[in-house]
Design a protein around this motif. Sequence first.
Motif, PDB file in Angstrom:
ATOM      1  N   GLN A 710       1.386   1.594  -2.641  1.00 57.46           N
ATOM      2  CA  GLN A 710       2.055   0.315  -3.101  1.00 57.46           C
ATOM      3  C   GLN A 710       1.122  -0.427  -3.761  1.00 57.46           C
ATOM      4  OE1 GLN A 710       3.368  -1.699   1.156  1.00 57.46           O
ATOM      5  NE2 GLN A 710       4.734  -0.434   1.218  1.00 57.46           N
ATOM      6  N   LEU A 711       0.018  -0.188  -3.613  1.00 54.72           N
ATOM      7  CA  LEU A 711      -0.916  -0.583  -4.307  1.00 54.72           C
ATOM      8  C   LEU A 711      -1.438  -0.846  -6.036  1.00 54.72           C
ATOM      9  CD1 LEU A 711      -3.588  -2.951  -5.649  1.00 54.72           C
ATOM     10  CD2 LEU A 711      -4.820  -1.662  -4.118  1.00 54.72           C
ATOM     11  N   GLN A 712      -1.593   1.001  -5.782  1.00 56.03           N
ATOM     12  CA  GLN A 712      -1.217   1.799  -7.312  1.00 56.03           C
ATOM     13  C   GLN A 712      -0.157   1.215  -8.092  1.00 56.03           C
ATOM     14  OE1 GLN A 712      -2.523   5.600  -5.620  1.00 56.03           O
ATOM     15  NE2 GLN A 712      -4.556   4.465  -5.618  1.00 56.03           N
ATOM     16  N   ALA A 713       0.821   1.450  -7.095  1.00 58.30           N
ATOM     17  CA  ALA A 713       1.917   1.694  -7.888  1.00 58.30           C
ATOM     18  C   ALA A 713       2.339   0.050  -8.504  1.00 58.30           C
ATOM     19  CB  ALA A 713       3.114   1.633  -7.191  1.00 58.30           C
ATOM     20  N   LEU A 714       1.813  -1.025  -7.868  1.00 59.61           N
ATOM     21  CA  LEU A 714       2.101  -2.337  -8.896  1.00 59.61           C
ATOM     22  C   LEU A 714       0.974  -2.607  -9.805  1.00 59.61           C
ATOM     23  CD1 LEU A 714       2.356  -4.538  -4.913  1.00 59.61           C
ATOM     24  CD2 LEU A 714       3.949  -3.578  -7.231  1.00 59.61           C
ATOM     25  N   GLN A 715       0.200  -1.834  -9.390  1.00 57.79           N
ATOM     26  CA  GLN A 715      -1.215  -1.816 -10.193  1.00 57.79           C
ATOM     27  C   GLN A 715      -0.064  -1.386 -11.773  1.00 57.79           C
ATOM     28  OE1 GLN A 715      -4.648  -0.197  -8.305  1.00 57.79           O
ATOM     29  NE2 GLN A 715      -5.298  -2.770  -8.325  1.00 57.79           N
ATOM     30  N   SER A 716       0.225  -0.316 -11.744  1.00 55.69           N
ATOM     31  CA  SER A 716       0.825   0.360 -13.314  1.00 55.69           C
ATOM     32  C   SER A 716       1.492   0.563 -13.507  1.00 55.69           C
ATOM     33  CB  SER A 716       1.151   1.959 -12.267  1.00 55.69           C
ATOM     34  OG  SER A 716       2.501   1.680 -11.196  1.00 55.69           O
ATOM     35  N   ILE A 717       2.183  -0.700 -12.890  1.00 55.75           N
ATOM     36  CA  ILE A 717       3.297  -2.282 -13.284  1.00 55.75           C
ATOM     37  C   ILE A 717       3.021  -3.347 -14.133  1.00 55.75           C
ATOM     38  CG2 ILE A 717       5.177  -0.253 -12.786  1.00 55.75           C
ATOM     39  CD1 ILE A 717       6.127  -2.245 -10.870  1.00 55.75           C
ATOM     40  N   HIS A 718       1.910  -3.295 -13.404  1.00 55.66           N
ATOM     41  CA  HIS A 718       1.562  -4.820 -14.143  1.00 55.66           C
ATOM     42  C   HIS A 718       1.682  -6.315 -13.155  1.00 55.66           C
ATOM     43  CE1 HIS A 718      -0.425  -2.604 -17.710  1.00 55.66           C
ATOM     44  NE2 HIS A 718       1.145  -1.561 -17.400  1.00 55.66           N
ATOM     45  N   CYS A 719       1.833  -5.697 -11.866  1.00 51.17           N
ATOM     46  CA  CYS A 719       1.884  -6.432 -11.171  1.00 51.17           C
ATOM     47  C   CYS A 719       0.776  -7.547 -11.240  1.00 51.17           C
ATOM     48  CB  CYS A 719       2.617  -6.201  -9.468  1.00 51.17           C
ATOM     49  SG  CYS A 719       2.423  -7.896  -9.266  1.00 51.17           S
ATOM     50  N   ALA A 720       0.446  -8.926 -11.273  1.00 52.80           N
ATOM     51  CA  ALA A 720      -0.870 -10.003 -11.438  1.00 52.80           C
ATOM     52  C   ALA A 720      -1.540 -10.029 -10.374  1.00 52.80           C
ATOM     53  CB  ALA A 720      -0.247 -11.315 -11.976  1.00 52.80           C
ATOM     54  N   GLU A 721      -0.998 -10.134  -9.010  1.00 54.63           N
ATOM     55  CA  GLU A 721      -2.017 -10.606  -7.788  1.00 54.63           C
ATOM     56  C   GLU A 721      -0.638  -9.663  -6.672  1.00 54.63           C
ATOM     57  OE1 GLU A 721      -3.069 -14.880  -7.679  1.00 54.63           O
ATOM     58  OE2 GLU A 721      -1.433 -14.733  -7.082  1.00 54.63           O
ATOM     59  N   ILE A 722      -1.440  -9.371  -6.253  1.00 53.32           N
ATOM     60  CA  ILE A 722      -1.217  -8.643  -4.805  1.00 53.32           C
ATOM     61  C   ILE A 722      -1.597  -9.507  -3.118  1.00 53.32           C
ATOM     62  CG2 ILE A 722      -1.482  -6.496  -3.152  1.00 53.32           C
ATOM     63  CD1 ILE A 722      -0.364  -6.402  -6.656  1.00 53.32           C
ATOM     64  N   GLN A 723      -1.030  -9.258  -2.763  1.00 56.58           N
ATOM     65  CA  GLN A 723      -0.894 -10.222  -0.990  1.00 56.58           C
ATOM     66  C   GLN A 723      -0.168  -9.650  -0.184  1.00 56.58           C
ATOM     67  OE1 GLN A 723       1.156 -13.675  -1.308  1.00 56.58           O
ATOM     68  NE2 GLN A 723       1.032 -13.693   0.813  1.00 56.58           N
ATOM     69  N   GLY A 724      -0.681  -8.660   0.873  1.00 56.41           N
ATOM     70  CA  GLY A 724      -0.564  -8.003   2.236  1.00 56.41           C
ATOM     71  C   GLY A 724      -1.710  -8.053   2.908  1.00 56.41           C
ATOM     72  N   TYR A 725      -0.891  -7.306   4.501  1.00 56.84           N
ATOM     73  CA  TYR A 725      -2.239  -6.790   4.880  1.00 56.84           C
ATOM     74  C   TYR A 725      -3.033  -5.858   4.788  1.00 56.84           C
ATOM     75  CZ  TYR A 725       0.109  -8.800   9.306  1.00 56.84           C
ATOM     76  OH  TYR A 725       0.805  -9.953  10.221  1.00 56.84           O
ATOM     77  N   LEU A 726      -3.060  -4.773   3.404  1.00 53.23           N
ATOM     78  CA  LEU A 726      -3.700  -4.249   2.763  1.00 53.23           C
ATOM     79  C   LEU A 726      -5.345  -4.908   2.761  1.00 53.23           C
ATOM     80  CD1 LEU A 726      -4.220  -1.041   1.982  1.00 53.23           C
ATOM     81  CD2 LEU A 726      -3.238  -2.204  -0.420  1.00 53.23           C
ATOM     82  N   ILE A 727      -4.679  -6.159   1.679  1.00 50.92           N
ATOM     83  CA  ILE A 727      -5.690  -7.208   1.725  1.00 50.92           C
ATOM     84  C   ILE A 727      -6.358  -7.699   2.901  1.00 50.92           C
ATOM     85  CG2 ILE A 727      -6.471  -8.502   0.771  1.00 50.92           C
ATOM     86  CD1 ILE A 727      -4.411  -8.448  -1.639  1.00 50.92           C
ATOM     87  N   SER A 728      -5.680  -9.013   3.781  1.00 52.35           N
ATOM     88  CA  SER A 728      -6.372  -9.401   4.886  1.00 52.35           C
ATOM     89  C   SER A 728      -4.780  -9.928   5.574  1.00 52.35           C
ATOM     90  CB  SER A 728      -6.981  -9.920   4.348  1.00 52.35           C
ATOM     91  OG  SER A 728      -7.002 -10.291   5.462  1.00 52.35           O
ATOM     92  N   ARG A 729      -5.271  -9.835   6.820  1.00 54.29           N
ATOM     93  CA  ARG A 729      -4.032 -10.325   7.087  1.00 54.29           C
ATOM     94  C   ARG A 729      -3.843 -11.787   7.020  1.00 54.29           C
ATOM     95  NH1 ARG A 729      -2.123  -9.178  11.957  1.00 54.29           N
ATOM     96  NH2 ARG A 729      -2.904  -6.749  11.882  1.00 54.29           N
ATOM     97  N   PRO A 730      -3.272 -12.993   7.736  1.00 61.92           N
ATOM     98  CA  PRO A 730      -3.708 -14.499   7.732  1.00 61.92           C
ATOM     99  C   PRO A 730      -4.726 -14.629   8.109  1.00 61.92           C
ATOM    100  CG  PRO A 730      -0.924 -14.305   7.598  1.00 61.92           C
ATOM    101  CD  PRO A 730      -1.067 -12.774   7.684  1.00 61.92           C
ATOM    102  N   LEU A 731      -5.933 -15.116   8.144  1.00 64.85           N
ATOM    103  CA  LEU A 731      -6.517 -16.115   8.940  1.00 64.85           C
ATOM    104  C   LEU A 731      -7.327 -17.433   8.668  1.00 64.85           C
ATOM    105  CD1 LEU A 731      -8.971 -13.225   6.913  1.00 64.85           C
ATOM    106  CD2 LEU A 731      -7.899 -13.153   8.744  1.00 64.85           C
ATOM    107  N   SER A 732      -7.912 -17.966   9.837  1.00 66.84           N
ATOM    108  CA  SER A 732      -7.966 -19.453  10.135  1.00 66.84           C
ATOM    109  C   SER A 732      -8.998 -19.470   9.062  1.00 66.84           C
ATOM    110  CB  SER A 732      -8.275 -19.231  10.886  1.00 66.84           C
ATOM    111  OG  SER A 732     -10.204 -18.854  11.553  1.00 66.84           O
ATOM    112  N   ALA A 733      -9.204 -21.100   9.137  1.00 68.85           N
ATOM    113  CA  ALA A 733     -10.171 -20.980   7.398  1.00 68.85           C
ATOM    114  C   ALA A 733     -11.724 -20.515   7.683  1.00 68.85           C
ATOM    115  CB  ALA A 733      -9.866 -22.716   7.617  1.00 68.85           C
ATOM    116  N   GLN A 734     -11.768 -20.791   9.392  1.00 67.48           N
ATOM    117  CA  GLN A 734     -13.699 -20.411   9.580  1.00 67.48           C
ATOM    118  C   GLN A 734     -13.495 -18.749   9.350  1.00 67.48           C
ATOM    119  OE1 GLN A 734     -14.734 -21.108  13.504  1.00 67.48           O
ATOM    120  NE2 GLN A 734     -16.642 -19.910  12.920  1.00 67.48           N
ATOM    121  N   ASP A 735     -12.699 -17.778   9.601  1.00 66.48           N
ATOM    122  CA  ASP A 735     -12.592 -16.836   9.502  1.00 66.48           C
ATOM    123  C   ASP A 735     -12.390 -16.001   8.240  1.00 66.48           C
ATOM    124  OD1 ASP A 735     -12.988 -16.238  11.911  1.00 66.48           O
ATOM    125  OD2 ASP A 735     -10.655 -15.820  12.423  1.00 66.48           O
TER     126      ASP A 735
END
Length: 754
Positions: A710-735
Amino acid sequence: MPYRYRFILAYAAILLLAVLLSGFIYLNDQRLQTTSDHLFNETLPLLRTVNQLRSAKVEHERLLYEYYATTDRLRLLPAIQSAQQQMASLFRQLEGQPLAMLDDSLHTMESIKQTAHKLDQNLMKDRVDWDLARTHLIELSSAGRRIDPYFDSFVREIEAEAKLESDASRAGGKLGAQLVIGFCVAIVTIALFVAFFVNRYIRETAERKRLAMFVERNPSPVISADDHGRIHYLNPAASQLLKDLQLESEPEKLIPQVLQDVWQSGGHTASGNIQLNDIVLDFNLSILRDLELAHIHFKDITEQRQAEQALLHQAKHDLLTQLPNRGQLEVWLAQNTQHSNSFHLVLLNLHHFERITATYGYQYGDMLLCHASERINQLLQDADLPRPGLCRLDGSNFAFMVPASGLSNTQQHRTQQLAQTLIDSFSAPFCLNDNEFYLSLCMGVSHYPSDSGNVAGLLKAADSALMESRREEGNSVHFYNSQLQGIHAQHLKIETELRQAINNNELELFYQPKMDSHNGEIHSCESLLRWLNDEGRPRYSPVEFIPVAEQSGLIIPLGEWVLETAFAQANHWRQHQPMVTAINLSQRQFQHHDFLPLLQRLKDKYPGIEPFIELEITESLLMQDVSCSISTMQAIKDMGFALSIDDFGTGYSSLSYLKEFPIDKLKIDRSFVMDMTNNKEDQMLVETIIQLAHSLGLATVAEGVETQDQLQALQSIHCAEIQGYLISRPLSAQDYAEFMASYYQGQQSQLKPV
């Protein structure tokens, strides 16, 4: 004693007193007149005579001394003789008066006159005997001194008599004044006595006259009739009533039928009402058996009856739409449940009607309610529904009943068809003052007797179904089932606990990073609300408690807390590692009157925070009121904050609106990203959204990215930003801080394109 004799006695007493006083005043006046006449005609002239006599005596004596001194007989003798004649004349005036020593004084005056004559004879001689002349003068002086006491005595006697007459006159005047005062007091006393009885007599006479004229002048009709119903008397009001009713030739129609029954039963009174033409009369009947008459008093209660009927109508109907109200609905529901008739109860709501009222005012809202109820009522009348038909419960909520006989599927199908007919009818707009308004319908249905056997239970079940219908944002029908009760109970439980959580500060913001697809760097994140238990696990998911917060209104204080917490965290990060924080806005929060002032307060509290804050708004939220949404978004942009549309592609926006929105980013919904590597249609849709965003000068963010493909497909069509569990799940401020530290130490390379 009768008032007439009392007045006669009082009048006779006043007359007698007046006669006596008049007689006394007359006699006293005559006596005063006599005394006055005697004083002026006798006493005063007598006193004047005495004084003149005294003066004449003195003058006579002076003349004799001068005669002795000058012997001028020719000049003085006529004066002496004149003085003697005057004294003689004055003495003659005193004759007959009751004066003491009058005779002595006359004798003395005679001796004075003789001595004067002797003096004259001596002084006429050639040889005057002056010694004798002096002797004569001495005698004259001695006689003059002797007569003076007489004159003083005369004066005293006259003055004493005048004083007696004056005292008598004064006493008579005083007595007259006392009698006049006494008479006046008597007159006043008698007048008060007479006035008291006259006033009492006048009052009693007026009362008798008023009572005598009461019936005649009574504005209410009054008649007298015998036991056979024959009228003996009609007052003017009764005559006018017959004229108004055009019953002059049939006055017996005014006689209540109950008259003969009361008379024969031995009763004395009766009351009731009769209706003649359009007039309703209330009557009170009194039987006077000694006069063999019955008096009947009438009162026109037509207006009162009409007012009662109007009040009864108002008690049973809605004032605005004139539809039956909730009370009437409950009455008919109770009657139908008693007869064991199977039926559906349908609750109907005009969805988002409140937004129109808030935007255009209650005047438009009332007109729209009337037009909508007329449209619904017309369709329901064609469906031949049972009474009371369409009812207005409150606000934009209505209700009606649908007979449900036969098989259950057939019953539900008929109600479903009728509901769909109503929904279809609302596809046409309502035109009010050159404005078009579109409304959608939400309906909840309960069934008797399967859902409940009583009115309260049916209303509760239908309301539960209506709540489910409203969650679908209109144009939907929900039939009650037992699961709904558990769902609503769960929602109520969540709402109660959520209130406590807000008060106890038990909620927490988590942050999910957004990666730049070109260089793998992270400079922004999305704040996400979480509700954890004591063990750090989710107590309720946002999918569960956010809708409850929206429906209950708790989203307003909750949204305010989210904004303040996210602003404070963004301000902390920018002092160490700058991070753009995206904050989601709810529908109620975005439309709330205090939203823009709150943003301004936070901007003032954290100067320079604007580049580090991004506000996310859902596409469906913006389309509910486009003009108002654009106005609010422009105000946000004017403050310096960035804007993005969340879940783009799932709403109903058009390109014409999209280009008018002052936004910076489009967030592609996760539903398109999840299957884009396996579904060409989703991939083409994502590519189209990105190309559209680029053409409008907007950045794009893809959420829900979980795989490297999914990341590579989005990069190939020039999506500016990526958000999802591939990068990180939601975290507390300290985490989140720990994640950023470890990310730049080695994990970043795993996410960069090959």
